[in-house]
Write an enzyme that holds these catalytic residues in place. Structure first.
Site, short mmCIF file in Angstrom:
data_model
loop_
_atom_site.label_atom_id
_atom_site.label_comp_id
_atom_site.label_asym_id
_atom_site.label_seq_id
_atom_site.Cartn_x
_atom_site.Cartn_y
_atom_site.Cartn_z
N LEU A 54 -1.48 -23.51 -26.54
CA LEU A 54 -2.12 -23.18 -25.27
C LEU A 54 -2.91 -21.89 -25.32
O LEU A 54 -3.73 -21.64 -24.43
CB LEU A 54 -1.05 -23.05 -24.17
CG LEU A 54 -0.12 -24.24 -23.96
CD1 LEU A 54 0.96 -23.89 -22.93
CD2 LEU A 54 -0.89 -25.47 -23.52
N TYR A 104 -18.08 -20.51 -24.95
CA TYR A 104 -16.71 -20.99 -24.74
C TYR A 104 -16.56 -22.42 -25.25
O TYR A 104 -15.62 -22.73 -26.01
CB TYR A 104 -16.36 -20.92 -23.25
CG TYR A 104 -14.99 -21.47 -22.92
CD1 TYR A 104 -13.85 -20.89 -23.45
CD2 TYR A 104 -14.84 -22.55 -22.06
CE1 TYR A 104 -12.58 -21.38 -23.15
CE2 TYR A 104 -13.59 -23.04 -21.74
CZ TYR A 104 -12.46 -22.46 -22.29
OH TYR A 104 -11.22 -22.96 -21.99
N LYS A 108 -14.11 -23.84 -28.36
CA LYS A 108 -13.09 -24.88 -28.17
C LYS A 108 -13.36 -26.08 -29.09
O LYS A 108 -12.42 -26.68 -29.63
CB LYS A 108 -13.07 -25.32 -26.70
CG LYS A 108 -12.35 -24.37 -25.77
CD LYS A 108 -10.85 -24.34 -26.07
CE LYS A 108 -10.06 -23.59 -25.03
NZ LYS A 108 -8.61 -23.56 -25.32
#
Length: 370
Positions: A54, A104, A108
């Site tokens: 996470l 971002y 990812k």
């Protein structure tokens, strides 16, 4: 017992997942946070049976932190997992932004690539969750989502800022995300693939704000929103979770006379309202009939006698109840009814009516039972 390594264990999703796993005897948690060292991470990998990844960066001061916090950290984690040699299953909290060419999204997507390579090399199961905006209890205002910010501010009487009310939002509830991760841990399968966590709800910024403000208004109007299912249920739980302790309770109006008191607790858009009333010993309340309205009475304390008279036939009926033996008594359209306190204590009666009382159309006609 499965030992689950959770990176980002002190974050919003991590806190909720840790509590959920703690409710299962089959799981124990190995928490990794920003404060954990590389040695602690390596030790946790050695003890783990599965990993929930996470940890990540989504609001850095320096855009370069996207790469170091998302892609590079995931690469280090994959290297440790590969060295371990046990092909541990991994659930990864990616983002819907992974399809976009911003800093971002690129970071990812790179993290996903590292995990996919790990799965290809080892045969490990890897679940890639491209999450929408996750919301729920323990989220951070001004950080995790607009939901958290709106709930925090509205619950405290603070202003909220809306630049574009029509802006679309995709939302996923924390409980649904956690439940999906638990399902993966219980049956991970093999290989890397995208897994769904949902349902995903679609709304707008303006509608989101309107809904949360409506929750806040319930304490004034007593009129509840439809909070039992879907997005509204999840938003309501989130809003209530942001109430400060001093706002855990609130007063409601009380109407009293020589007979006792009447208090309305909650009204609903289409399922009536809930109230309670009291009556002193020997007092009779009611003495009226309804054409369409129906009610349910339940004695909480004391003893009561209900009487009924049919408007056309004058047929009479009576029934008694007390607080020790729960008995729901319905009022019937076309029957005059009243209730008398036949005990020595104050009578307390819970009341549900199938419609909200309308002073302009009360559907309540005074009549006698004699």
């Amino acid at each position: 017992m499965m030992h689950v390594l959770i990176t980002g264990a002190d974050g919003f999703i991590g806190k909720n997942l840790r509590v959920a796993l703690g409710e299962h005897a089959a799981f124990s948690v190995l928490p990794i946070t920003r404060a954990s060292s590389d040695a602690e991470l390596a030790a946790a990998v050695a003890q783990a049976d599965a990993v929930v990844h996470l940890a990540g960066v989504n609001r850095p001061q320096d855009p370069a932190e996207f790469a170091t916090g998302n892609a590079d950290f995931t690469a280090r984690l994959c290297a440790l997992l590969t060295q371990d040699g046990r092909a541990l299953p991994v659930a990864f909290a990616s983002s819907v932004q992974a399809v976009r060419d911003n800093a971002y999204g690129t970071s990812k997507r790179a993290a996903e690539a590292h995990l996919t390579a790990y799965a290809d090399a080892t045969g490990a199961a890897v679940a890639l969750y491209r999450l929408a905006n996750v919301f729920g209890k323990w989220s951070r205002p001004n950080y995790n989502s607009a939901v958290a910010t709106f709930c925090h501010n509205i619950a405290r009487g603070l202003p909220i800022r809306i630049d574009d009310p029509a802006a679309a939002l995709q939302l996923v509830y924390i409980d649904d995300v956690v439940a999906e991760v638990v399902r993966f841990l219980q049956a991970p399968g093999q290989g890397a693939r995208q897994w769904d966590a949902g349902p995903v709800y679609t709304t707008t910024v303006g509608e989101l704000a309107r809904q949360i403000e409506a929750f806040n208004e319930v304490r004034n109007s007593l009129l509840s929103e439809r909070v039992g299912t879907g997005l509204v249920r999840a938003l309501y739980a989130t809003y209530v979770s942001f109430l400060p302790p001093e706002a855990f309770s609130y007063g409601v109006p009380k109407h009293g006379d020589a007979r006792g008191v009447f208090v309305e607790m909650l009204k609903t858009p289409d399922c009536g309202q809930f109230s309670f009333f009291t009556a002193h010993p020997g007092i009779t309340r009611g003495g009226h009939y309804h054409h369409s309205k129906t009610e349910k009475f339940l004695v909480i304390n004391g003893r009561a006698r209900y009487r009924f008279r049919h408007l056309l036939t004058d047929e009479m009926f009576a029934v008694e109840s007390d607080g020790d033996t729960p008995l729901v008594v319905d009022t019937i359209p076309g029957w005059v009814h009243d209730i008398t306190n036949i005990g020595d204590d104050t009578l307390v009666v819970m009341l549900w009516a199938n419609e909200i009382f309308d002073r302009q159309k009360p559907d309540t006609v005074a009549s006698t039972l004699a």
